[in-house]
Each structure stands twice: as C-alpha cells, then as structure tokens.
Design an enzyme around this catalytic site. Structure first.
Site, PDB file in Angstrom:
ATOM      1  N   HIS A 152       2.768  -7.078   4.646  1.00  0.00           N
ATOM      2  CA  HIS A 152       1.767  -6.633   4.747  1.00  0.00           C
ATOM      3  C   HIS A 152       1.420  -7.048   6.394  1.00  0.00           C
ATOM      4  CE1 HIS A 152       0.018  -5.701   0.678  1.00  0.00           C
ATOM      5  NE2 HIS A 152       1.491  -6.364   0.480  1.00  0.00           N
TER       6      HIS A 152
ATOM      7  N   GLU B   4      -2.111   0.217   8.109  1.00  0.00           N
ATOM      8  CA  GLU B   4      -1.383  -0.869   7.598  1.00  0.00           C
ATOM      9  C   GLU B   4      -0.327  -0.191   6.675  1.00  0.00           C
ATOM     10  OE1 GLU B   4      -1.273  -4.636   4.819  1.00  0.00           O
ATOM     11  OE2 GLU B   4      -3.208  -3.476   4.918  1.00  0.00           O
TER      12      GLU B   4
ATOM     13  N   HIS C 289       0.815  -1.124   0.194  1.00  0.00           N
ATOM     14  CA  HIS C 289      -0.029   0.076  -0.152  1.00  0.00           C
ATOM     15  C   HIS C 289       0.715   1.231  -0.249  1.00  0.00           C
ATOM     16  CE1 HIS C 289      -3.027  -3.060   0.536  1.00  0.00           C
ATOM     17  NE2 HIS C 289      -2.660  -3.361   1.727  1.00  0.00           N
TER      18      HIS C 289
ATOM     19  N   GLU D 130       1.868 -11.948   5.714  1.00  0.00           N
ATOM     20  CA  GLU D 130       0.737 -11.187   6.434  1.00  0.00           C
ATOM     21  C   GLU D 130       1.388 -11.275   7.897  1.00  0.00           C
ATOM     22  OE1 GLU D 130      -1.670  -9.351   5.589  1.00  0.00           O
ATOM     23  OE2 GLU D 130      -2.401  -9.982   3.943  1.00  0.00           O
TER      24      GLU D 130
END
Length: 282
Positions: free
Chosen positions: A170, A115, A77, A246
């Site tokens: 992430h 995040e 992101h 993750e």
C-alpha cells in the site's frame, strides 16, 4: 488509506517459514546451468549450425521447485473500485466480531496517480525479483482493471495457499509534511501465526527496507517503523504470517514524485524484496 483482510479456511501442511532462500537460489542457478548444457554437442563430422548449437539458444530459468517458499503479494485496492462503490462498500467480517467495507478506492498523489496503480506495479516488480530467485509467488489480483477482491477474500487467498508469507502493498495518504514507510501487523494477535511469525516478518521487512535506504515513518507512534493495529481485516483474518507495508505518503511531494516514476517504484520493489529475503534468511 490502508487495508485488507480474509476468511479462515483449511490449508495445506505448513512448511518452515524460516528457511533460507540461499539454498533455493543455489538450486535454481544449478538448474539454469544444466538447462544450458542439455542439448547434445554436434558429433564429429556433423554440422554445428544454429539448429544444433546449444550456446545459441536462450537460457531459461528453471521453474520454482514445488517445495520453494510461497509468497502471496496483495496489491491493495483495484483500478475500478471507484466506479463500483456499491460493490466495495458492502460490509464483510473484520476478524474481530465486527464488519467493515469490502474494500476502498485508496488514495492518490495530488497529480492524480492512484495508489491502486502504484501498489500493483510494485507488486509485479517484487514478483519478478522473487521469481528469479526460485520463490513461488501468487498475487491476490491479476491486473489493475478490476473490482476488489474484498479484504476478507484477500486474506483467504493466502490462507488457502498455505503461504509462507503474505505482504500487502500500500501507500498512505496523510498530511503533506509526513513521510516514510511503516509496517503494520495484527495486534493483539488472534492466532499463533500472528503471535510470532507475523511479528518477525514485520521486523524483517523494516530491516530490509531500511537497508535499501528508505526512512521509517515520522508520523506514527513508533519511531522504529512498526504499527500494531486491530482494525485491518486482511491481517486479522490471516492464519499465515502477514503484514501490510505502507511504502510512503502519496501526499508528500517528494515521495509522490518517487512513486510516480518507474525508477522510484523499482526502488520500493527492491526494498520490499529485501525485507522478504531477510525474513526467510533469518
């Protein structure tokens, strides 16, 4: 929230991805020792003042060797994605004949810690740890105040560089009672890098993060911390070994607290670094 991807381009000749980091670290350490001894000692009768004292000068780590492993870190992101939905919602190839959004905003803790900020902070910490070991490191974005890049371009960065490993960083956002990390790889594989090295990288990452004391996810099908997926462009489009980590669930109160502190982020960075070390030392 998950994601990343990239277009396939020509890349330099591949090096062996299984090389040990131990030899690189040894050479770097030797370089540091030599650098601290290169200034001549004062000749007899000369002053040994600060200007001529090598011992008083700060010791600098030698730059990474040109043949050192290259790791591309992809912090998911970006900080201004949310204010530029028209740009990040345009469609790009997903690597399997379909198209998906260029990028997304990512998730956040219930207190609003994004995040995107967590991903970038952890990536910087991993970069610093690896650089101190003599590893060459490249990030897919330079700061947390931009837009994108799109998931296909993120994969293209690793492909163009001929990276020995690409790790996309992430954090997830799911039910608050879910917890733990998991590592995603492209499955079914689309090329030789995905077929073998990427799976080995995923297994090394799980081993390294487990050794660092983190628990595998309790909310995915695999209890071993692996998740093969076919919908992530950043992995599908990668022609070099690539995985997506993750780190945990930002909606879980305990993990959210850890991710929101510098100490917690350092722990995640240490765990990811261990996973990368384990991959190269196998």
């Amino acid at each position: 929230m998950r994601g990343s991807g990239g277009s396939e381009t020509a890349k330099p000749p591949r090096r062996s991805a299984g090389r040990s980091l131990r030899g690189v670290v040894a050479v770097v350490c030797a370089g540091v020792l030599l650098a601290s001894c290169t200034a001549a000692d004062p000749a007899p009768g000369e002053s040994g003042g600060a200007a001529s004292s090598a011992a008083d000068r700060p010791k600098r780590a030698a730059p990474p060797r040109a043949d050192a492993p290259l790791v591309v870190l992809d912090p998911g992101h970006n900080g201004r994605n949310g204010a530029n939905l028209d740009r990040i919602e345009r469609k790009v190839p997903n690597g399997r004949g379909e198209r998906k959004h260029c990028n997304s905003t990512g998730t956040s803790t219930d207190d609003g810690y994004g995040e995107h900020a967590f991903n970038f902070a952890v990536a910087e910490a991993v970069r610093d740890r690896l650089t101190r070991q003599g590893v060459r490191v490249q990030l897919t974005r330079e700061d947390d105040d931009g837009v994108g890049p799109c998931v296909d371009e993120r994969a293209a960065i690793g492909n163009r560089a001929g990276a020995d490993a690409v790790v996309s960083i992430h954090a997830d956002g799911t039910d608050s009672d879910a917890s733990g990390f998991h590592v995603i790889y492209s499955d079914p594989p689309l090329n030789d890098a995905q077929r073998g090295p990427a799976v080995r990288l995923a297994r090394a990452m799980v081993a390294g993060m487990t050794d660092a004391g983190l628990s595998t996810a309790d909310y995915i099908a695999s209890t071993e911390g692996f998740d093969g997926r076919d919908d992530l462009a950043g992995l599908n489009l990668s022609t070099v070994p690539a995985v997506l980590v993750e780190c945990g669930n930002m909606r879980n109160p305990d993990e959210a607290r850890a991710m929101s502190t510098p100490e917690g982020r350092e722990r995640y960075a240490e765990a990811i670094t261990r996973g990368i070390e384990d991959y190269f030392d196998r």
